[in-house]
Every structure is written in C-alpha cells, then in structure tokens.
Design a protein around this motif. Structure first.
Motif, PDB file in Angstrom:
ATOM      1  N   THR A   5       0.848  -1.174   0.000  1.00  0.00           N
ATOM      2  CA  THR A   5       0.000   0.000   0.000  1.00  0.00           C
ATOM      3  C   THR A   5       0.889   1.230   0.000  1.00  0.00           C
ATOM      4  O   THR A   5       1.722   1.398   0.885  1.00  0.00           O
ATOM      5  N   ARG A  35       0.407  -0.673   7.774  1.00  0.00           N
ATOM      6  CA  ARG A  35      -0.437  -0.078   6.733  1.00  0.00           C
ATOM      7  C   ARG A  35      -1.306   1.037   7.323  1.00  0.00           C
ATOM      8  O   ARG A  35      -1.496   2.081   6.693  1.00  0.00           O
ATOM      9  N   SER A  40       4.065   1.461   3.187  1.00  0.00           N
ATOM     10  CA  SER A  40       3.978   0.426   2.157  1.00  0.00           C
ATOM     11  C   SER A  40       4.695  -0.800   2.697  1.00  0.00           C
ATOM     12  O   SER A  40       5.856  -0.713   3.113  1.00  0.00           O
TER      13      SER A  40
END
Length: 273
Positions: A5, A35, A40
C-alpha cells in the motif's frame, strides 16, 4: 512480494523477514498495523517456502539445503535497486538477514528483533544450544528441513507463555525449517568466509536497532548484547539497543506483539522514517 500500500506520508517501504520455523504470514498483524500508519509493506517468504502454512507443511522440501547466503540473495533480489531503499525488519534469523542487507546497502534502516547471532558473537548459552539441538544433533539435518514439536516450540519460543497460547501459536504459524542456517551459524566463528559474517566495523549504512527479550531462550539477551558491542567502533553509523523485559522469542507473534511493534514504530519515527 505480497501486495503493498503506497502512501505519501511514508514513502519508504518496509520489508518484513521472518525467522526459522515461522511462516511469513506470521507478520500479518504487523502488516495491518504498519499499513494503518501509512507505510507500504510486504513480507516475502524464504526461498522454497509455500504460500501458506498448510502448503509449506505439506511440501517443505523446497527449503531443503537453503542456507544463509541463499536467503540473503533471495531478499536482495526482491528488493533490487529501487530509487527509495526499504526499511527491513527481521525476527530471529530474519534479524541476521536484516543486518546483512543493511550492511550491503540494500536497506535504509533495519530493526533486528531478537536476532540470531552474527559471526563474532561468542556466547553459547545452554538455552540456545537446547533450542538448536533438534537440528544440530543429526548432521544429516544440514540438507533437510526439520520441524519442531509443540513441546520444543514451547521451550524455544513460548517459554514465557501459558501452554494454551504457546500451543495456539504453534498450530497457527509454525512450519518446517531448513537445517543449514543453524549449522552455518553454529560454526560461524570457525569459518573464514562464514555467511553469518556482517561488516559491523566499516559499513556506512542507515540506522540499526537491535532488540532482546530478557527471557528469550533462542536468542538470549547476552547474544544480542555481544552483537551490539561488535558495532561499537563504527562511528559512521548509528546502532542502538532495546530490551523487552520478561519477553521470550515469541515476542513478535504472541499477545504482546503490539508493544514490540509500537517500540519499532517509535524508533523509526525518531530516525525520520
């Protein structure tokens, strides 16, 4: 690598590296937490590891004869040469791998949680020898994968836990592990070119945090303290040490994992990550 992410708040990605006898999915709670903080994240398995705990238990032979060098190269290849280097966070043997990746310039920073000993660490506590005995007792295990039973797991990982919690973690996260890394680590101080060697003296690298659980049987705190001292003359790079009082080797996966994650996040924040 698993899905990640992206976030403009934390452009530096985080790679989690598990240790011996645990599956990469044991990092799942950490991935969710990081997250939620905008990082990430990814937690790749070791070379030859199955996608799930069940798959790895059913077909563990893919990790036969996988050693420290192969694991290091595996993660180095996955990281590659990105514009922004990742943070690496490793537990147990993953902590040793994290130190090697950092020293070789693949990471911006590293956290080694109760790491396996690097070359130069001379302490051999009885508890660590007992933990390794199921593997080291048979030379043929060097090229095989070896499983722990629930009793062995409780001694090696869950010694500070109630039997019920230790057994639950054993059933949920454990997989067979390759024997070779233990043989390589056990002989590191006698091998000229040991794969467990890390440049603690001259490497110009990002910050490193070493942590120890005071009740850890597998990576006793004296082992981590000796590793910390090996970095003492490296004035070019930051190395710090943190103790988790009363915690054993399961500290990254047991009910107190969130405390360990919070210390990790606070340290990273203090270093500008």
């Amino acid at each position: 690598m698993s899905d990640s992410t992206e976030s403009p708040n934390h452009p530096v990605p985080v790679v989690f590296i598990h240790g011996l006898w645990l599956h990469s999915s044991s990092w799942d709670p950490w991935l969710e937490k990081f997250r939620s903080r905008g990082y990430s994240v990814t937690a790749p398995g070791w070379p030859g590891e199955g996608e799930t705990v069940a798959a790895t238990r059913e077909e563990p032979d893919g990790m036969n004869d996988v050693g420290i060098d192969a694991i290091c190269h595996h993660y180095a290849d996955l990281i590659g040469a990105p514009e922004i280097k990742p943070i690496v966070i490793g537990h147990s043997f993953g902590g040793l791998i994290a130190q090697e990746l950092l020293a070789h310039g693949y990471a911006a920073a590293a956290v080694a949680i109760d790491p396996a000993p690097i070359k130069g660490v001379k302490a051999l506590p009885f508890s660590a020898l007992k933990t390794a005995f199921p593997v080291l007792s048979n030379p043929a295990n060097r090229k095989k994968t070896v499983s722990l039973n629930a009793k062995q797991f409780h001694y090696s990982f869950g010694n500070t836990l109630e039997d019920s919690e230790s057994n639950e973690l054993f059933e949920k996260w454990t997989i067979p592990g390759p024997g070779r890394p233990l043989f390589e680590d056990a002989t590191a101080n006698f091998a000229k070119n040991s794969p467990a060697a890390v440049d603690t003296h001259a490497a110009e690298r990002g910050p490193l945090l070493l942590t120890a659980g005071t009740e850890d049987h597998t990576a006793p705190k004296i082992v981590v303290q000796q590793a910390f001292k090996l970095y003492a003359d490296n004035a070019k790079s930051v190395t710090e040490y943190h103790e988790f009082e009363g915690r054993g080797h399961s500290l990254a996966i047991d009910k107190g994992w969130d405390d360990v994650a919070n210390v990790t996040l606070e340290w990273l924040s203090g270093k500008g990550f």
